[in-house]
Design a protein around this motif. Structure first.
Motif, PDB file in Angstrom:
ATOM      1  N   THR A  99      53.656 135.733 140.386  1.00 49.51           N
ATOM      2  CA  THR A  99      54.907 135.767 138.684  1.00 49.51           C
ATOM      3  C   THR A  99      54.166 134.594 138.437  1.00 49.51           C
ATOM      4  N   ALA A 100      53.339 133.765 138.487  1.00 48.91           N
ATOM      5  CA  ALA A 100      53.703 132.749 137.355  1.00 48.91           C
ATOM      6  C   ALA A 100      53.084 132.984 136.120  1.00 48.91           C
ATOM      7  N   LEU A 101      51.590 134.146 136.798  1.00 50.01           N
ATOM      8  CA  LEU A 101      50.738 135.121 135.721  1.00 50.01           C
ATOM      9  C   LEU A 101      51.521 136.317 134.409  1.00 50.01           C
ATOM     10  N   ALA A 102      52.066 136.370 135.482  1.00 48.95           N
ATOM     11  CA  ALA A 102      53.567 137.455 134.862  1.00 48.95           C
ATOM     12  C   ALA A 102      54.293 137.160 134.076  1.00 48.95           C
ATOM     13  N   LEU A 103      54.960 135.754 134.789  1.00 44.98           N
ATOM     14  CA  LEU A 103      56.133 135.337 133.520  1.00 44.98           C
ATOM     15  C   LEU A 103      55.832 134.795 132.759  1.00 44.98           C
ATOM     16  N   LEU A 104      53.948 134.652 132.420  1.00 44.29           N
ATOM     17  CA  LEU A 104      53.621 133.663 130.948  1.00 44.29           C
ATOM     18  C   LEU A 104      52.851 134.366 130.015  1.00 44.29           C
ATOM     19  N   LEU A 105      52.249 134.948 130.717  1.00 42.58           N
ATOM     20  CA  LEU A 105      51.553 136.587 129.888  1.00 42.58           C
ATOM     21  C   LEU A 105      52.263 137.590 129.304  1.00 42.58           C
ATOM     22  N   GLY A 106      53.308 137.939 129.974  1.00 39.15           N
ATOM     23  CA  GLY A 106      53.999 139.337 129.802  1.00 39.15           C
ATOM     24  C   GLY A 106      54.483 139.115 128.896  1.00 39.15           C
ATOM     25  N   PRO A 107      55.578 138.084 128.510  1.00 35.23           N
ATOM     26  CA  PRO A 107      55.747 138.245 126.579  1.00 35.23           C
ATOM     27  C   PRO A 107      55.179 137.810 126.059  1.00 35.23           C
ATOM     28  N   LEU A 108      53.827 137.850 126.414  1.00 34.09           N
ATOM     29  CA  LEU A 108      52.673 137.886 125.341  1.00 34.09           C
ATOM     30  C   LEU A 108      51.963 138.829 124.684  1.00 34.09           C
ATOM     31  N   CYS A 109      51.853 139.134 126.127  1.00 36.37           N
ATOM     32  CA  CYS A 109      51.052 140.892 126.081  1.00 36.37           C
ATOM     33  C   CYS A 109      52.509 141.981 125.220  1.00 36.37           C
ATOM     34  N   ILE A 110      53.874 141.886 125.765  1.00 40.34           N
ATOM     35  CA  ILE A 110      54.608 142.505 125.370  1.00 40.34           C
ATOM     36  C   ILE A 110      54.538 142.827 123.841  1.00 40.34           C
ATOM     37  N   GLY A 111      54.789 141.253 123.403  1.00 34.14           N
ATOM     38  CA  GLY A 111      55.223 141.164 121.645  1.00 34.14           C
ATOM     39  C   GLY A 111      54.148 142.008 121.552  1.00 34.14           C
ATOM     40  N   VAL A 112      52.926 141.712 121.617  1.00 35.12           N
ATOM     41  CA  VAL A 112      51.995 142.088 120.873  1.00 35.12           C
ATOM     42  C   VAL A 112      51.619 144.075 121.077  1.00 35.12           C
ATOM     43  N   LEU A 113      51.457 144.580 122.369  1.00 26.10           N
ATOM     44  CA  LEU A 113      50.998 145.838 122.896  1.00 26.10           C
ATOM     45  C   LEU A 113      52.373 146.565 123.105  1.00 26.10           C
ATOM     46  N   GLY A 114      53.034 145.844 122.972  1.00 29.08           N
ATOM     47  CA  GLY A 114      54.511 146.799 123.763  1.00 29.08           C
ATOM     48  C   GLY A 114      54.688 146.546 125.294  1.00 29.08           C
ATOM     49  N   TRP A 115      55.539 147.647 126.060  1.00 28.23           N
ATOM     50  CA  TRP A 115      55.501 147.535 127.243  1.00 28.23           C
ATOM     51  C   TRP A 115      54.509 148.457 128.170  1.00 28.23           C
ATOM     52  N   ARG A 116      54.420 149.070 127.181  1.00 26.55           N
ATOM     53  CA  ARG A 116      53.537 150.741 127.084  1.00 26.55           C
ATOM     54  C   ARG A 116      52.467 149.569 127.716  1.00 26.55           C
ATOM     55  N   GLY A 117      51.362 148.974 126.369  1.00 25.09           N
ATOM     56  CA  GLY A 117      50.158 148.726 126.648  1.00 25.09           C
ATOM     57  C   GLY A 117      50.263 147.902 128.074  1.00 25.09           C
ATOM     58  N   TRP A 118      51.357 146.333 128.589  1.00 26.60           N
ATOM     59  CA  TRP A 118      51.583 145.732 129.657  1.00 26.60           C
ATOM     60  C   TRP A 118      50.610 146.586 131.163  1.00 26.60           C
ATOM     61  N   TRP A 119      51.988 147.478 130.717  1.00 24.96           N
ATOM     62  CA  TRP A 119      51.564 148.181 131.831  1.00 24.96           C
ATOM     63  C   TRP A 119      49.746 149.189 132.664  1.00 24.96           C
ATOM     64  N   TRP A 120      49.071 149.800 130.251  1.00 23.51           N
ATOM     65  CA  TRP A 120      48.323 150.407 130.570  1.00 23.51           C
ATOM     66  C   TRP A 120      46.931 148.984 130.998  1.00 23.51           C
ATOM     67  N   GLY A 121      47.652 148.064 130.713  1.00 21.90           N
ATOM     68  CA  GLY A 121      46.154 147.089 130.944  1.00 21.90           C
ATOM     69  C   GLY A 121      46.651 146.827 132.522  1.00 21.90           C
ATOM     70  N   LEU A 122      48.237 146.543 133.159  1.00 19.42           N
ATOM     71  CA  LEU A 122      47.509 145.917 134.652  1.00 19.42           C
ATOM     72  C   LEU A 122      47.010 147.368 135.205  1.00 19.42           C
ATOM     73  N   GLY A 123      47.031 148.817 134.757  1.00 20.06           N
ATOM     74  CA  GLY A 123      47.202 149.933 135.404  1.00 20.06           C
ATOM     75  C   GLY A 123      45.623 149.367 135.504  1.00 20.06           C
ATOM     76  N   ALA A 124      45.111 149.353 134.286  1.00 23.04           N
ATOM     77  CA  ALA A 124      43.312 149.288 134.396  1.00 23.04           C
ATOM     78  C   ALA A 124      42.213 148.505 134.750  1.00 23.04           C
ATOM     79  N   LEU A 125      43.055 147.214 134.880  1.00 19.19           N
ATOM     80  CA  LEU A 125      43.062 146.080 135.758  1.00 19.19           C
ATOM     81  C   LEU A 125      42.993 146.604 137.110  1.00 19.19           C
ATOM     82  N   SER A 126      43.606 147.339 137.727  1.00 19.74           N
ATOM     83  CA  SER A 126      43.768 148.018 139.422  1.00 19.74           C
ATOM     84  C   SER A 126      42.551 148.529 139.515  1.00 19.74           C
ATOM     85  N   LEU A 127      42.031 149.019 138.464  1.00 20.56           N
ATOM     86  CA  LEU A 127      40.727 150.746 138.991  1.00 20.56           C
ATOM     87  C   LEU A 127      39.900 149.123 138.315  1.00 20.56           C
TER      88      LEU A 127
END
Length: 403
Positions: free
Chosen positions: A150-178
């Motif tokens: 939760t803490a990581l998502a609250l801190l990193l989410g806005p940064l990633c979305i600001g740079v990559l957009g929400w789709r990049g945030w989704w794709w990044g976490l998908g790749a991380l899970s694999l």
């Protein structure tokens, strides 16, 4: 290969990989709040739809935790986690390509199923991978997987979305899970996947029946609901409370993330204390009593009344930090009070189901109290009522644990 297998048994590395995989899975639960505003602009997401997207993962746990725990016991703990991570990865990659809200909701529900397949077998797998003397301390670390994510998502989410957009945030976490699935397959030895699943192991009906017929899993599960509902309500409404108090958006994100992160300290500390022989009921009692007092101190008094702001925030940190003593202790008790080694994930699934029920019902209940009172000053009383019930359940657990 016996030598390498033995070394794996006495190394913490495989267990750490299991816990990291749980954190990765939990990031999918926490990835949505930072993206709600962006999704509203990009896809016309309404607040009601946002609420459904937030609750879909919990709905999966609330309705199917016991069933998926039984599935995990049948699949084997290691295999279940790998499958779950792959489901999360694929669903998140597809979600990043979604063009409408219904498709995003469908994939969000699929993520909920993947999440359960990852987190339900994890405590049992940690127990398999470590010698008995190190299990409780590592379970304390496992208990922190959700607040850490939760803490990581609250801190990193806005940064990633600001740079990559929400789709990049989704794709990044998908790749991380694999990637986490591949790391788990490599780090955790296959022979330890499911030693309880054999010709002599109980079938799914026996695991379900044994879990539901045993008082221990019920007490642990309902106690977890008393904790999870009030913790999520207390932490989840902090941004709204800070905004009403005139705190800036950036400061609100940091303060809320720190409050969630304080829970990690309690979880890790609980594991250490259990390892040193502190009785589990004592840790539960300290956690619930402190949460009650801290919540009343943090929220009592209307605007301009009550404690100074810095003391209120200190009380919030105590609420979250001492509350962290509870989940790690309950995970350890779930392993101890399961009806048998082959039903550990089934028992954790039942606990997860009640935890999700608490998270589903707690925030609306607190919001209703705030609406009736016209402010947040009675929030502490509402959460203290959950702590009082938690203390009563703790007494019942203590009686059950007596020789």
């Amino acid at each position: 290969m016996p030598h390498a297998d033995s070394a794996n048994r006495h190394s913490s590395e495989p267990a750490v990989v299991v816990i990291a995989a749980g954190v990765c899975a939990a990031l999918h639960v926490g990835k949505l709040p930072p993206a709600i505003t962006t999704l509203g602009e990009a896809m016309g997401l309404s607040l009601v739809q946002a609420g459904f997207l937030l609750s879909l993962v919990q709905a999966a746990g609330m309705s199917l935790g016991l069933v998926f725990g039984t599935v995990a016991d049948g699949l084997g703990l290691r295999r279940s986690m790998i499958v779950g991570l792959c489901v999360l990865g694929v669903a998140s990659l597809l979600g990043g390509a979604a063009t409408d809200v219904p498709a995003l909701m469908l994939l969000r529900a699929l993520e909920g199923f993947g999440f359960l397949l990852v987190v339900l077998p994890a405590p049992g797998l940690v127990r398999q991978l470590l010698p008995p003397g190190r299990v409780t301390a590592m379970l304390g670390v496992w208990g922190a997987y959700m607040p850490l994510a939760t803490a990581l998502a609250l801190l990193l989410g806005p940064l990633c979305i600001g740079v990559l957009g929400w789709r990049g945030w989704w794709w990044g976490l998908g790749a991380l899970s694999l990637a986490a699935a591949a790391a788990l397959a490599r780090a955790v030895p296959a022979p330890l996947a499911a030693p309880g699943v054999s010709a002599a192991a109980p079938g799914w009906a026996a695991r379900l029946g044994g879990t539901l017929a045993t008082p221990g899993p019920w007490l642990v599960a309902v106690t977890f609901a008393m904790y999870s509902g009030q913790w999520l309500a207390g932490i989840g409404f902090l941004p709204a409370i800070y905004t009403q108090a005139g705190v800036s958006g950036a400061a609100t994100a940091v303060l809320t993330a720190l409050a969630a992160a304080a829970n990690i300290v309690g979880n890790v500390g609980s594991g250490r204390l259990l390892q040193r022989g502190v009785p589990a009921p004592r840790l539960l009692a300290v956690g619930f009593a402190t949460m009650a007092v801290a919540a009343i101190a943090a929220f009592a008094g209307g605007p301009g009344a009550g404690l100074p702001g810095w003391l209120r925030y200190a009380a919030v940190l105590a609420f979250s930090g001492f509350g962290g003593l509870i989940p790690a202790t309950l995970f350890a008790l779930a392993l101890r009070l399961a009806p048998g080694p082959g039903a550990v994930s089934t028992t954790v699934g039942w606990v997860q189901q009640w935890s999700a029920l608490g998270q589903f019902a707690g925030p609306p209940g607190v919001a209703w109290v705030a609406g009736q009172a016209g402010g947040w000053e009675w929030t502490g009383a509402a959460t203290a009522a959950c702590s009082a019930l938690g203390l009563l359940l703790t007494r019942a657990i203590a009686r059950l644990l007596r020789p």
